[in-house]
Write a protein that holds these residues in place. Structure first.
Motif, mmCIF file in Angstrom:
data_model
loop_
_atom_site.group_PDB
_atom_site.id
_atom_site.type_symbol
_atom_site.label_atom_id
_atom_site.label_comp_id
_atom_site.label_asym_id
_atom_site.label_seq_id
_atom_site.Cartn_x
_atom_site.Cartn_y
_atom_site.Cartn_z
ATOM 1 N N ALA A 23 42.914 60.949 50.461
ATOM 2 C CA ALA A 23 42.336 59.617 50.271
ATOM 3 C C ALA A 23 42.457 59.093 48.847
ATOM 4 N N GLU A 24 42.127 59.937 47.872
ATOM 5 C CA GLU A 24 42.192 59.464 46.477
ATOM 6 C C GLU A 24 43.602 59.036 46.108
ATOM 7 N N GLN A 25 44.588 59.810 46.509
ATOM 8 C CA GLN A 25 45.979 59.468 46.202
ATOM 9 C C GLN A 25 46.380 58.175 46.909
ATOM 10 N N ALA A 26 45.981 58.027 48.162
ATOM 11 C CA ALA A 26 46.309 56.812 48.909
ATOM 12 C C ALA A 26 45.698 55.585 48.240
ATOM 13 N N VAL A 27 44.461 55.712 47.782
ATOM 14 C CA VAL A 27 43.798 54.589 47.107
ATOM 15 C C VAL A 27 44.488 54.281 45.789
ATOM 16 N N ARG A 28 44.858 55.306 45.041
ATOM 17 C CA ARG A 28 45.581 55.091 43.766
ATOM 18 C C ARG A 28 46.919 54.394 43.988
ATOM 19 N N ASN A 29 47.607 54.742 45.077
ATOM 20 C CA ASN A 29 48.928 54.179 45.352
ATOM 21 C C ASN A 29 48.884 52.811 46.030
ATOM 22 N N ALA A 30 47.720 52.404 46.486
ATOM 23 C CA ALA A 30 47.587 51.157 47.250
ATOM 24 C C ALA A 30 47.731 49.927 46.362
ATOM 25 N N ASP A 31 48.327 48.904 46.940
ATOM 26 C CA ASP A 31 48.348 47.590 46.303
ATOM 27 C C ASP A 31 47.039 46.861 46.570
ATOM 28 N N LEU A 32 46.404 47.223 47.692
ATOM 29 C CA LEU A 32 45.197 46.533 48.133
ATOM 30 C C LEU A 32 44.311 47.518 48.879
ATOM 31 N N VAL A 33 43.043 47.586 48.466
ATOM 32 C CA VAL A 33 42.044 48.394 49.169
ATOM 33 C C VAL A 33 41.048 47.409 49.761
ATOM 34 N N LEU A 34 40.963 47.410 51.086
ATOM 35 C CA LEU A 34 40.107 46.457 51.795
ATOM 36 C C LEU A 34 38.872 47.139 52.357
ATOM 37 N N ASP A 35 37.728 46.622 51.991
ATOM 38 C CA ASP A 35 36.450 47.055 52.542
ATOM 39 C C ASP A 35 36.092 46.038 53.621
ATOM 40 N N VAL A 36 36.126 46.457 54.887
ATOM 41 C CA VAL A 36 35.883 45.521 55.987
ATOM 42 C C VAL A 36 34.446 45.585 56.497
ATOM 43 N N ARG A 37 33.553 46.179 55.697
ATOM 44 C CA ARG A 37 32.135 46.193 56.041
ATOM 45 C C ARG A 37 31.525 44.825 55.739
ATOM 46 N N GLU A 38 30.268 44.680 56.060
ATOM 47 C CA GLU A 38 29.551 43.436 55.779
ATOM 48 C C GLU A 38 29.240 43.339 54.279
ATOM 49 N N PRO A 39 29.040 42.112 53.770
ATOM 50 C CA PRO A 39 28.807 41.936 52.335
ATOM 51 C C PRO A 39 27.649 42.765 51.769
ATOM 52 N N ASP A 40 26.578 42.928 52.518
ATOM 53 C CA ASP A 40 25.450 43.720 52.010
ATOM 54 C C ASP A 40 25.823 45.198 51.886
ATOM 55 N N GLU A 41 26.675 45.686 52.771
ATOM 56 C CA GLU A 41 27.143 47.072 52.675
ATOM 57 C C GLU A 41 28.011 47.241 51.429
ATOM 58 N N TYR A 42 28.906 46.285 51.200
ATOM 59 C CA TYR A 42 29.775 46.310 50.024
ATOM 60 C C TYR A 42 28.939 46.278 48.747
ATOM 61 N N ALA A 43 27.930 45.426 48.714
ATOM 62 C CA ALA A 43 27.090 45.281 47.524
ATOM 63 C C ALA A 43 26.301 46.556 47.226
ATOM 64 N N ALA A 44 26.013 47.341 48.249
ATOM 65 C CA ALA A 44 25.256 48.580 48.055
ATOM 66 C C ALA A 44 26.118 49.697 47.462
ATOM 67 N N GLY A 45 27.441 49.539 47.533
ATOM 68 C CA GLY A 45 28.368 50.517 46.972
ATOM 69 C C GLY A 45 29.703 50.439 47.672
ATOM 70 N N HIS A 46 30.774 50.579 46.902
ATOM 71 C CA HIS A 46 32.119 50.484 47.470
ATOM 72 C C HIS A 46 33.102 51.303 46.641
ATOM 73 N N LEU A 47 34.308 51.453 47.173
ATOM 74 C CA LEU A 47 35.351 52.177 46.455
ATOM 75 C C LEU A 47 35.790 51.358 45.241
#
Length: 126
Positions: A23-47
């Motif tokens: 996972a860490e390598q995939a995230v480092r290599n990504a052009d875009l990391v999408l969090d598809v949770r709801e905004p309150d979930e994102y605000a509580a913590g995200h990658l």
């Protein structure tokens, strides 16, 4: 009639998932990391570096945001545990995206593995 679980299982058959050990390598290599949770979930913590695009708005946001339209973007999609991300990755595949992976275990797995999490500071009103 199919259940949500049935739809997620079918989506997982059509997409690529990245296990937590990659996972860490995939995230480092990504052009875009999408969090598809709801905004309150994102605000509580995200990658770190993740962009919030709730699952219900995904196709519309991708179509309307020029930086997100190249079909060859390397994209990692995640949600809380993997279901919404699998559906999102399948939808992106249907839209023509070529390099989309879903994070197996989602945010919960990422956090449990001890990987970095961004928690925005909330304003205080003291």
């Amino acid at each position: 009639m199919k259940s949500a679980h049935d739809l997620v299982a079918a989506a997982k058959q059509r997409i690529e998932e990245v296990a937590l050990d990659g996972a860490e390598q995939a995230v480092r290599n990504a052009d875009l990391v999408l969090d598809v949770r709801e905004p309150d979930e994102y605000a509580a913590g995200h990658l770190p570096g993740a962009v919030s695009v709730p699952r219900g708005l995904l196709e519309f946001k991708l179509s309307a945001t020029p930086a997100m339209t190249p079909r060859d973007l390397k994209v990692v999609v995640y949600c809380k545990s993997g279901g919404r991300a699998a559906l999102a990755a399948a939808s992106m595949k249907d839209m023509g995206y070529l390099q989309v992976v879903s994070l197996a275990g989602g945010f919960d797995g990422w956090q449990s593995a001890g990987f970095p999490v961004v928690r925005p500071e909330q304003p205080t009103f003291d």
